[in-house]
Design a protein around this motif. Structure first.
Motif, short mmCIF file in Angstrom:
data_model
loop_
_atom_site.label_atom_id
_atom_site.label_comp_id
_atom_site.label_asym_id
_atom_site.label_seq_id
_atom_site.Cartn_x
_atom_site.Cartn_y
_atom_site.Cartn_z
N TYR A 42 17.76 5.47 -9.12
CA TYR A 42 17.82 4.08 -9.55
C TYR A 42 16.90 3.19 -8.72
O TYR A 42 16.64 2.04 -9.08
CB TYR A 42 19.29 3.61 -9.43
CG TYR A 42 19.52 2.23 -9.98
CD1 TYR A 42 19.72 1.14 -9.12
CD2 TYR A 42 19.54 1.99 -11.35
CE1 TYR A 42 19.92 -0.13 -9.62
CE2 TYR A 42 19.75 0.72 -11.85
CZ TYR A 42 19.94 -0.34 -10.99
OH TYR A 42 20.13 -1.61 -11.49
N HIS A 43 16.36 3.71 -7.65
CA HIS A 43 15.54 2.88 -6.75
C HIS A 43 14.36 2.23 -7.48
O HIS A 43 13.93 1.13 -7.13
CB HIS A 43 15.04 3.72 -5.57
CG HIS A 43 14.61 2.88 -4.42
ND1 HIS A 43 13.49 3.15 -3.70
CD2 HIS A 43 15.15 1.76 -3.87
CE1 HIS A 43 13.34 2.24 -2.75
NE2 HIS A 43 14.34 1.38 -2.82
N PHE A 44 13.85 2.88 -8.51
CA PHE A 44 12.74 2.29 -9.27
C PHE A 44 13.13 0.92 -9.81
O PHE A 44 12.39 -0.06 -9.68
CB PHE A 44 12.36 3.20 -10.45
CG PHE A 44 11.35 2.59 -11.39
CD1 PHE A 44 11.77 1.88 -12.51
CD2 PHE A 44 10.00 2.69 -11.13
CE1 PHE A 44 10.84 1.31 -13.38
CE2 PHE A 44 9.07 2.12 -11.99
CZ PHE A 44 9.49 1.43 -13.13
N GLU A 45 14.34 0.84 -10.38
CA GLU A 45 14.80 -0.44 -10.95
C GLU A 45 14.89 -1.52 -9.88
O GLU A 45 14.55 -2.68 -10.10
CB GLU A 45 16.17 -0.25 -11.62
CG GLU A 45 16.10 0.21 -13.07
CD GLU A 45 15.62 1.62 -13.26
OE1 GLU A 45 15.71 2.42 -12.31
OE2 GLU A 45 15.12 1.94 -14.37
N ARG A 78 0.85 -1.20 0.00
CA ARG A 78 0.00 0.00 0.00
C ARG A 78 0.89 1.26 0.00
O ARG A 78 1.05 1.94 1.01
CB ARG A 78 -0.97 0.01 1.18
CG ARG A 78 -2.00 1.10 1.09
CD ARG A 78 -3.28 0.76 1.84
NE ARG A 78 -4.11 -0.12 1.06
CZ ARG A 78 -5.16 0.32 0.34
NH1 ARG A 78 -5.48 1.59 0.31
NH2 ARG A 78 -5.90 -0.54 -0.36
N PHE A 79 1.42 1.52 -1.21
CA PHE A 79 2.26 2.70 -1.38
C PHE A 79 1.46 3.86 -1.95
O PHE A 79 1.71 5.01 -1.62
CB PHE A 79 3.43 2.37 -2.32
CG PHE A 79 4.68 3.14 -2.02
CD1 PHE A 79 5.02 4.22 -2.81
CD2 PHE A 79 5.51 2.80 -0.96
CE1 PHE A 79 6.17 4.95 -2.56
CE2 PHE A 79 6.67 3.52 -0.70
CZ PHE A 79 6.99 4.60 -1.50
N TYR A 80 0.51 3.56 -2.80
CA TYR A 80 -0.42 4.55 -3.37
C TYR A 80 -1.83 4.04 -3.12
O TYR A 80 -2.37 3.25 -3.91
CB TYR A 80 -0.18 4.73 -4.87
CG TYR A 80 1.21 5.24 -5.22
CD1 TYR A 80 2.23 4.35 -5.56
CD2 TYR A 80 1.48 6.60 -5.22
CE1 TYR A 80 3.49 4.82 -5.90
CE2 TYR A 80 2.75 7.07 -5.55
CZ TYR A 80 3.75 6.18 -5.88
OH TYR A 80 5.01 6.64 -6.22
N SER A 81 -2.46 4.46 -2.05
CA SER A 81 -3.73 3.86 -1.61
C SER A 81 -4.82 3.90 -2.67
O SER A 81 -5.50 2.90 -2.90
CB SER A 81 -4.23 4.57 -0.35
OG SER A 81 -3.47 4.13 0.76
C1 LIG Z 1 10.12 3.69 -7.26
C2 LIG Z 1 10.72 4.49 -6.21
O1 LIG Z 1 11.55 4.05 -5.46
C3 LIG Z 1 10.38 5.92 -6.18
O2 LIG Z 1 9.05 6.10 -5.71
C4 LIG Z 1 11.31 6.63 -5.24
O3 LIG Z 1 11.55 7.87 -5.79
P1 LIG Z 1 13.04 8.45 -5.88
O4 LIG Z 1 13.79 7.58 -6.87
O5 LIG Z 1 12.85 9.87 -6.40
O6 LIG Z 1 13.62 8.39 -4.49
#
Ligand SMILES: CC(=O)[C@@H](O)COP(=O)(O)O
Ligand SMILES: Nc1c(NC[C@H](O)[C@H](O)[C@H](O)CO)[nH]c(=O)[nH]c1=O
Length: 139
Positions: A73-76, A10-13
């Motif tokens: 890069y966190h999305f990947e 639940r990141f985007y409700s």
């Molecule tokens: C997919 C994510 O991790 C993203 O929501 C986080 O955003 P950010 O890469 O700008 O920290």
């Protein structure tokens, strides 16, 4: 009738509500029982499914969540690793449909979450139902 667990990140409700609506409708239309549990984010979904599968209380699972690209890069990592771990569980014979949508922006996510549009929640539920059918066929 089988028992399915929806594990939602639940990141985007508001988007999850649509995905769950589609998944729940598909499962109930097929005559199955549905439970829902919540974890903080997509990276926790595979672990939660593994724990629930180990309990032996559920026949199948639907992973629900939304990963929208940000600045880093966190999305990947979030998108790729949650999908990879879910696939690994599936390869272990756990019936899982992956309804964690991964998009470039919110508009893309809305189109895919909406049961009246691309209905990715319902699609994931149908995939889980089919995998359970095949597990029973090949047992
Ligand atoms: C997919 C994510 O991790 C993203 O929501 C986080 O955003 P950010 O890469 O700008 O920290
Ligand atoms: N950015 C998104 C995340 N990030 C959180 C991670 O999934 C995880 O909960 C955290 O790193 C702690 O382990 N999760 C999503 O589901 N969607 C995102 O867009």
């Amino acid at each position: 009738m089988a028992k399915f667990l929806i594990v939602e990140a639940r990141f985007y409700s508001h988007l999850n509500d649509m995905l769950i609506e589609g998944a729940r409708a598909a499962l109930q239309a097929a005559g199955h029982e549905v439970e829902v549990v919540t974890v903080p984010g997509a990276l926790e979904v595979p672990g939660a499914i593994a724990l629930a599968a180990e309990s032996g209380q559920y026949d199948g699972f639907v992973a629900i969540g939304v990963v929208i690209r940000g600045e880093t890069y966190h999305f990947e990592i979030v998108a790729g690793e949650s999908a990879r771990a879910i696939m690994a569980l599936t390869m272990d014979g756990i019936a899982i449909g992956n309804g964690i949508i991964t998009t470039e922006n919110e508009d893309q996510a809305i189109a895919r979450a909406d049961p009246k549009r691309k209905n990715k929640g319902g699609e994931a539920a149908q995939a889980a139902i089919r995998l359970l059918e095949l597990r029973e066929k090949f047992a």
